[in-house]
Design an enzyme around this catalytic site. Structure first.
Site, mmCIF file in Angstrom:
data_model
loop_
_atom_site.group_PDB
_atom_site.id
_atom_site.type_symbol
_atom_site.label_atom_id
_atom_site.label_comp_id
_atom_site.label_asym_id
_atom_site.label_seq_id
_atom_site.Cartn_x
_atom_site.Cartn_y
_atom_site.Cartn_z
ATOM 1 N N PHE A 150 -12.234 -7.262 -6.347
ATOM 2 C CA PHE A 150 -11.030 -6.466 -6.562
ATOM 3 C C PHE A 150 -11.485 -5.115 -7.077
ATOM 4 C CE2 PHE A 150 -7.297 -4.678 -8.356
ATOM 5 C CZ PHE A 150 -6.342 -5.011 -7.414
ATOM 6 N N ASP A 196 -5.612 0.903 -7.090
ATOM 7 C CA ASP A 196 -5.111 0.648 -8.446
ATOM 8 C C ASP A 196 -5.263 -0.795 -8.885
ATOM 9 O OD1 ASP A 196 -2.939 -0.182 -6.572
ATOM 10 O OD2 ASP A 196 -1.921 -0.677 -8.450
ATOM 11 N N GLU A 218 -5.692 4.567 5.358
ATOM 12 C CA GLU A 218 -5.435 3.505 4.379
ATOM 13 C C GLU A 218 -6.566 3.468 3.353
ATOM 14 O OE1 GLU A 218 -3.645 1.709 2.657
ATOM 15 O OE2 GLU A 218 -2.931 0.015 3.836
ATOM 16 N N ASP A 219 -6.262 2.966 2.167
ATOM 17 C CA ASP A 219 -7.307 2.861 1.139
ATOM 18 C C ASP A 219 -8.216 1.664 1.391
ATOM 19 O OD1 ASP A 219 -5.314 0.994 0.535
ATOM 20 O OD2 ASP A 219 -5.061 1.610 -1.542
ATOM 21 N N GLY A 267 -2.151 4.458 -2.321
ATOM 22 C CA GLY A 267 -3.607 4.438 -2.385
ATOM 23 C C GLY A 267 -4.319 5.329 -1.388
ATOM 24 N N LYS A 304 -12.485 -5.148 3.573
ATOM 25 C CA LYS A 304 -12.926 -6.457 3.040
ATOM 26 C C LYS A 304 -12.736 -7.499 4.135
ATOM 27 C CE LYS A 304 -10.505 -6.554 -1.059
ATOM 28 N NZ LYS A 304 -10.068 -6.999 -2.402
ATOM 29 N N ASP A 363 -7.441 -5.549 3.599
ATOM 30 C CA ASP A 363 -7.760 -6.801 2.925
ATOM 31 C C ASP A 363 -7.422 -7.945 3.887
ATOM 32 O OD1 ASP A 363 -8.370 -8.421 0.686
ATOM 33 O OD2 ASP A 363 -6.298 -8.421 0.011
ATOM 34 N N ARG A 379 -6.267 4.843 -10.320
ATOM 35 C CA ARG A 379 -6.344 5.502 -9.009
ATOM 36 C C ARG A 379 -7.155 6.787 -9.091
ATOM 37 N NH1 ARG A 379 -2.436 3.094 -5.668
ATOM 38 N NH2 ARG A 379 -0.559 2.376 -6.699
#
Ligand code: IMP
Ligand code: MG
Length: 182
Positions: free
Chosen positions: A159, A166, A106-107, A51, A138, A110, A172
């Protein structure tokens, strides 16, 4: 006539959350901060596969200190412990990080389990510094604390897909970030 079997395509409905224009503008702003913070130094971008690739590429284009890029693929077991055992390194770096300024790209962050486990592993290899940038954050989902240096956007508990993120390995390639509508 030969009959060809066609793979069934199922497309989900995706609602735009952050536009391409907003994302690219924010990435340029972050790059300017990085350029100031690392002025006169060199930087190694450690891109977290898969990601982080889209964000890392866009970010690298706007960084004007010398950059190297390397890749790592990690998977988290999703257990809420900070122990280094919470992640599996599926693909390791191809270069040494000793004495280098590492910037993890990083994408999304979480629960924080992936990065809170990865940072101490990288620090064992003697880098000059380790910082983190993530396109999305998040914080409401956090289980483990992560000190993030550069955040693109803080989002609610959706989400999301696109710009590297993805859903079942798909979406993506979208140039925006959207929410999958179930
Ligand atoms: P965590 O911070 O250890 O929970 O893991 C973050 C990773 O989970 C990210 O690198 C993503 O691969 C994945 N992830 C978390 N939230 C989302 C999302 O909303 N969409 C897509 N992937 C996500
Ligand atoms: Mg990931």
């Amino acid at each position: 006539m030969l009959s060809q079997k066609k793979a069934r395509i199922t497309r989900m409905k995706i609602k735009k959350l952050i536009s391409k224009r907003k994302i690219n503008k924010r990435i340029r702003t972050i790059a300017r901060q990085i350029n100031r913070d690392y002025a006169g130094q060199e930087l190694l971008l450690v891109c977290i596969l898969k990601g982080g690739v889209f964000y890392a590429c866009e970010l690298a284009k706007h960084i004007n200190v010398p950059v190297e890029i390397d890749f790592m693929k990690v998977s988290s077991y999703g257990r809420g412990t900070t122990s280094k055992g919470s992640i599996d390194i599926e693909q390791d770096l191809s270069t040494s990080i000793e004495n280098k300024n590492v910037l993890i790209v990083e994408d999304i962050i979480d629960t924080g389990i992936t990065l809170s486990s990865l940072v101490p592993i990288l620090k064992e290899h003697g880098p000059a510094s380790v910082s983190i940038t993530t396109l999305l954050d998040k914080p409401s989902r956090r289980k483990e604390n992560v000190d993030v240096d550069y955040v693109g956007f803080t989002i609610d508990d959706y989400f999301v897909v696109g710009f590297g993120l993805d859903y079942d390995q798909k979406y993506r390639e979208l140039d925006y970030v959207g929410v999958v509508e179930k």
